[in-house]
Design a protein around this motif. Structure first.
Motif, PDB file in Angstrom:
ATOM      1  N   TRP A 132       0.938  -1.035  -0.014  1.00 61.37           N
ATOM      2  CA  TRP A 132      -0.115  -0.059   0.044  1.00 61.37           C
ATOM      3  C   TRP A 132       0.787   1.366   0.216  1.00 61.37           C
ATOM      4  N   LEU A 133       2.047   1.200   0.668  1.00 61.76           N
ATOM      5  CA  LEU A 133       2.819   2.620   0.842  1.00 61.76           C
ATOM      6  C   LEU A 133       3.427   2.540  -0.267  1.00 61.76           C
ATOM      7  N   ASN A 134       4.112   1.752  -1.232  1.00 58.71           N
ATOM      8  CA  ASN A 134       5.108   1.787  -2.095  1.00 58.71           C
ATOM      9  C   ASN A 134       4.582   1.317  -3.354  1.00 58.71           C
ATOM     10  N   GLY A 135       3.448   0.765  -3.413  1.00 64.03           N
ATOM     11  CA  GLY A 135       3.183  -0.027  -4.347  1.00 64.03           C
ATOM     12  C   GLY A 135       3.026   0.936  -5.905  1.00 64.03           C
ATOM     13  N   ASN A 136       3.207   0.376  -7.105  1.00 62.07           N
ATOM     14  CA  ASN A 136       3.263   0.988  -8.097  1.00 62.07           C
ATOM     15  C   ASN A 136       1.909   1.053  -8.837  1.00 62.07           C
ATOM     16  N   TRP A 137       1.250   1.849  -9.033  1.00 58.75           N
ATOM     17  CA  TRP A 137      -0.252   1.692  -9.394  1.00 58.75           C
ATOM     18  C   TRP A 137      -0.363   1.101 -11.027  1.00 58.75           C
ATOM     19  N   GLN A 138       0.932   1.309 -11.663  1.00 54.25           N
ATOM     20  CA  GLN A 138       0.886   0.530 -12.985  1.00 54.25           C
ATOM     21  C   GLN A 138       0.908  -0.779 -13.170  1.00 54.25           C
ATOM     22  N   GLU A 166       6.735   6.554  -6.437  1.00 56.20           N
ATOM     23  CA  GLU A 166       6.436   5.510  -7.646  1.00 56.20           C
ATOM     24  C   GLU A 166       5.291   5.771  -8.484  1.00 56.20           C
ATOM     25  N   THR A 179     -10.436  -4.214  -2.629  1.00 58.69           N
ATOM     26  CA  THR A 179     -11.144  -3.364  -1.173  1.00 58.69           C
ATOM     27  C   THR A 179     -12.409  -2.780  -1.504  1.00 58.69           C
ATOM     28  N   ILE A 180     -12.595  -2.149  -2.913  1.00 59.96           N
ATOM     29  CA  ILE A 180     -13.903  -1.515  -3.311  1.00 59.96           C
ATOM     30  C   ILE A 180     -14.764  -2.563  -3.067  1.00 59.96           C
ATOM     31  N   MET A 198      -6.958   5.585  -0.257  1.00 51.22           N
ATOM     32  CA  MET A 198      -6.470   4.969  -1.412  1.00 51.22           C
ATOM     33  C   MET A 198      -5.955   6.254  -2.174  1.00 51.22           C
ATOM     34  N   MET A 229      -6.908  -2.517  -5.304  1.00 53.49           N
ATOM     35  CA  MET A 229      -8.079  -1.443  -5.202  1.00 53.49           C
ATOM     36  C   MET A 229      -9.259  -2.014  -5.467  1.00 53.49           C
ATOM     37  N   ILE A 237     -19.061  -3.258 -10.371  1.00 55.14           N
ATOM     38  CA  ILE A 237     -17.602  -3.553  -9.284  1.00 55.14           C
ATOM     39  C   ILE A 237     -17.256  -5.007  -9.442  1.00 55.14           C
ATOM     40  N   TRP A 281     -16.595   5.341  -5.348  1.00 62.37           N
ATOM     41  CA  TRP A 281     -16.519   5.742  -3.865  1.00 62.37           C
ATOM     42  C   TRP A 281     -17.578   6.633  -3.128  1.00 62.37           C
ATOM     43  N   VAL A 307     -20.158  -5.677   1.823  1.00 56.79           N
ATOM     44  CA  VAL A 307     -20.317  -5.651   3.328  1.00 56.79           C
ATOM     45  C   VAL A 307     -21.516  -4.727   3.410  1.00 56.79           C
ATOM     46  N   THR A 337     -15.774  -3.483   0.382  1.00 58.60           N
ATOM     47  CA  THR A 337     -16.353  -2.622   1.126  1.00 58.60           C
ATOM     48  C   THR A 337     -17.825  -2.418   0.725  1.00 58.60           C
ATOM     49  N   ALA A 338     -17.917  -2.641  -0.679  1.00 59.11           N
ATOM     50  CA  ALA A 338     -19.324  -2.474  -1.375  1.00 59.11           C
ATOM     51  C   ALA A 338     -20.219  -3.569  -0.779  1.00 59.11           C
ATOM     52  N   ILE A 342     -20.901   4.626  -3.060  1.00 58.15           N
ATOM     53  CA  ILE A 342     -20.898   3.942  -1.885  1.00 58.15           C
ATOM     54  C   ILE A 342     -21.060   4.598  -0.677  1.00 58.15           C
TER      55      ILE A 342
END
Lengths: 445, 328
Positions: free
Chosen positions: A131-137, B210, A148-149, B201, A145, A216, B159, A155, A152-153, B162
């Motif tokens: 989460w801290l250092n991930g590369n979103w590419q 990055e 997670t969405i 997020m 992501m 989703i 988001w 639940v 959440t949706a 939701i």
């Protein structure tokens, strides 16, 4: 109206009954599942101390049972979405007795699936680093992501339509359950007293969620497939992987729903509400999806096989005639053709028949995930000998624990929460009776 | 049917000696053509080069002859002629061969000619001057409208929806008579959790180097050049021809890469996404200060012990860093 009241009170009693579940068999079931989960935890601690070397995953075949289980569980989470959201959106009346169970499968399987990713990472702190250092590419980041969405949706989507039923629990279980449980229902029912304002708020919330959750869910399994399809591996070079994975997800999701429904129907005596008609409709869906899957297989393998590059040749040989042949052909005939045949013929289209077909589907779909992952990684990308992979006791233990955890969470859900959407079923029946009454009042043509 | 085919085959066989005889007498002797090459004496890496070839035979231009330009290239220890361009001679007997000078190693060139009058080769040298090395991308597509901001917008919409669904629940405990205080907690918790996860997020996507790099390509964090399939872009790596340095500096450069300095501080020392710049104003003041920093490992940098990098080696790295320009 009196008939409706009797019907409603019987329904309420049936819905409340699982909270009183007890008996030797029930305790043994919970204890058995708990033991398997605990054993998996021991295996996990062993893996944590010794590193991923405790598994048979190495540099060449770097994914195995864990990732297969992850894809499988994320797949069956589509049960809830499809049945609940699509049928709700299309206003299919028959859905109401089974929606809650379907939605609970979604949440429980998402939790199980997500845990397998953490197990596969080796050190759990990598999740934090991710989460801290991930590369979103990276498609892995998209996957994180999307899940997670989705979680959440899901639940929220499980919880919102449950509010009136939680209020029913709150009003009817005083003195029959523990104080903690009462406190839980009082908090979760958020003061529901079924007034007009509340009903309007609830309806709006459900509408937003049911429309939102379909794209989703589709995006989640598409992204899961892209983890594979966007990696340079011969067997994963496919443009239809998204479609293939989503179809497979719905297929195994429906099968899981059928199995869970049959079990809950039997244990909690819900025969009056979950009827053979439900199994019939769901089996039609199952058969349709099996045809879609057969079509997907044909489209995928015939186009590749027609061109048959050198790498494809290796992949084909190991899948259709080599190490993975028994798995593939079981999957194809046992998991795709047989269930469609069982549903196609009336004598076999019984509840037992459909449940057997569903068991075959689930086993086959797990195997499919396994050979997509492992056989895909086994195709050499450079001129070296193909590697091998056979899961260690640690991997088997954690896998068993994952399945036991899935069943345990479902059992506990049924123990503490309403598994029948009582208010929706009552509304459905009331509107049915009203329309029947209206028809009777109409002058005969 | 088969008799007919056999007759045809016999007829072809019978005419073959005649054709051979004619070929021997009519065609000119192989090697009679003359190749003239016009090529630049010196080429810089990255430059587009044009080599003009004129083929004549007994003073007459050869039309429609195939010419190929090749250089000595090697892969995996094997070397041989690698063709970089081909063309056909025109009415004046000329053909122009174009190629992109990608690397330093191709100095010996050869023009090969295949024409109606036979085959001929001629070899020549080109002096190659070091320039930026080029890389050709093998993956990636750039669709102008489709950028990361679309992802951000889509995520935001999801988001918000939701959140809205959960927000509606806040009104439920409010309309209860009497107002249920305990009941307000759950919807609030839910809305709070959704806002926290969503904001988290976005913070992760937008702030980390990055990912930030890819949100805003061209900024200092741009580690992965974006290029279309097959597009050629500059590769700011070490150039083999940069030989003006002393051996101490060369060793320093090797150590700088080997020890892993380059992976955080970048090869040029000026655009490191993780470690930041260590050249120009940010360069270490003295050998001792560099030694101290390397031993201690400031600001999250790993410490390097004497066993990994000796003081003599650090001195060489220092010498190398002194040769790097502030902005390469």
């Amino acid at each position: 109206m009196a008939a409706l009241t009797t019907w409603e009170s019987t329904l309420k009693e049936r819905a409340l009954a699982p909270t009183q579940a007890s008996g030797r068999l029930y305790t043994a079931w919970l204890a058995g599942l708990g033991l398997v989960v605990a054993w998996g935890f021991v295996a996990y601690i062993y893996q944590w101390r010794n590193g991923l070397y405790a598994t048979d995953m190495r540099d060449r075949i770097s994914w195995g049972l864990y990732i297969s289980a992850f894809v499988f569980f994320i797949g069956i989470s589509h049960a809830g979405t499809l049945i609940s959201a699509i049928l709700r959106a299309s206003n299919a009346g028959w859905r109401s007795p089974i929606t809650r169970i379907a939605e609970s499968i979604t949440v429980v399987s998402l939790i199980s699936g997500a845990l397998f990713v953490i197990v596969d990472m080796g050190r759990p702190d990598r999740l934090y680093q991710f989460w801290l250092n991930g590369n979103w590419q990276s498609p892995l980041m998209w996957d994180m992501m999307a899940i997670t969405i989705y979680l959440t949706a899901s639940v929220v989507y499980l919880y919102v339509p449950m509010i009136p039923d939680l209020a029913m629990f709150r009003d009817n279980l005083e003195g029959r359950v523990s104080r903690f449980q009462m406190w839980l229902y009082q908090s979760l029912a958020i003061g529901w007293d079924n007034n007009e304002t509340q009903r309007r708020s609830l309806a709006k919330s459900i509408t937003v969620l049911m429309v939102l959750i379909i794209p989703i869910a589709v995006s989640v399994h598409t992204v899961v497939s892209w983890i594979f399809a966007m990696t340079l591996r011969v067997s994963w070079n496919s443009t239809i992987f998204g479609f293939f994975f989503v179809s497979g997800a719905i297929y195994s999701g429906v099968a899981t729903l059928i199995i869970v429904l049959a079990v809950m129907r039997r244990i909690y005596h819900l025969e009056e509400y979950i009827t053979p008609t439900h199994f019939k409709y769901l089996s039609y869906l199952l058969a349709t999806m099996s045809l879609v899957m057969i079509y997907g297989n044909a489209s995928e393998y015939i186009t590749k096989g027609f061109k048959m590059t050198e790498e494809d040749r290796f992949a084909f040989e190991q899948l259709f005639a080599g190490d993975f042949a028994s798995m593939y052909w079981f999957y194809f005939f046992g998991g795709l053709v047989l269930p469609a045949l069982i549903v196609a013929f009336k004598p076999t289209r019984t509840i037992v028949g459909v449940v057997i077909a569903s068991v075959f589907v689930d086993i086959a779909m797990f195997i499919e995930r396994y050979f997509i992952v492992v056989a895909g990684l086994r195709v050499p990308t450079m001129p070296y000998e193909p590697s091998s992979y056979s899961p260690t006791w640690v991997e088997w233990s954690i896998l068993a624990s994952g399945f036991a955890g899935f069943m345990l969470l479902l059992t506990l859900f049924a123990r503490f929460f309403p598994i029948l959407a009582v208010w929706e079923m009552t509304e459905e029946r009331t509107s049915d009776q009203t329309s029947q009454h209206d028809r009777e009042l109409e002058p005969a043509p | 049917m088969s008799t007919c085919n056999a007759k045809k085959a016999l007829a072809v066989l019978a005419t073959l000696p005649l054709v051979l005889l004619l070929t021997v007498f009519v065609s000119p002797a192989a090697g009679a053509s003359n190749i003239e090459v016009q090529a630049p004496d010196q080429v810089t890496v990255g430059e587009s080069v044009t080599v003009t070839v004129t083929v004549t035979n007994a003073g007459e231009p050869v039309v429609g002859g195939e010419v190929a330009l090749a250089f000595v290239g090697g892969v995996g220890g094997e070397s041989g002629w690698v063709v970089v361009a081909t063309a056909t001679t025109d009415a004046t007997g000329s053909a122009s061969l174009e190629y992109l000078q990608r690397a330093l190693d191709a100095t010996r060139m050869r023009v090969e000619y295949f024409g109606p009058d036979g085959q001929e080769n001629t070899e020549f040298n080109i002096v190659i001057v070091d320039g930026p090395q080029l890389h050709q991308s093998d993956a990636g597509a750039d669709i102008p409208i489709l950028g990361v901001w679309w992802l951000v917008v889509v995520l935001a919409v999801v988001w918000v929806l939701i959140g809205l669904a959960a927000w509606r629940l806040l009104s439920i405990p409010r309309s209860t008579r009497p107002a249920a205080r305990l009941a307000r907690f759950v919807p609030r918790l839910m809305v709070g959790f959704i806002i926290f996860t969503a904001v988290g997020m976005f913070v992760v996507i937008l702030t980390k180097p990055e990912s930030h790099a890819n949100l805003d390509p061209g900024q200092e964090f741009d580690r992965t050049p974006r290029a279309l399939v097959g597009q050629v872009y500059e590769y700011p790596g070490l150039t083999a021809g940069d030989l003006a340095q002393t051996s101490n500096e060369l060793d320093g450069r090797q150590l700088y890469v080997q020890a892993g300095c380059a992976s955080c501080h970048s090869v040029g020392g000026d655009v490191g996404a993780v470690g930041g710049s260590i050249v120009g104003e940010d360069a270490p003041r003295s050998v001792q200060s560099l030694i101290d920093e390397i031993r201690e490992g400031p600001k999250g940098m790993p410490a390097f012990s004497e066993g990994t990098l000796t003081e003599a080696e650090i001195e060489k790295i220092f010498d190398y860093l002194q040769t790097l320009p502030a902005n390469s």
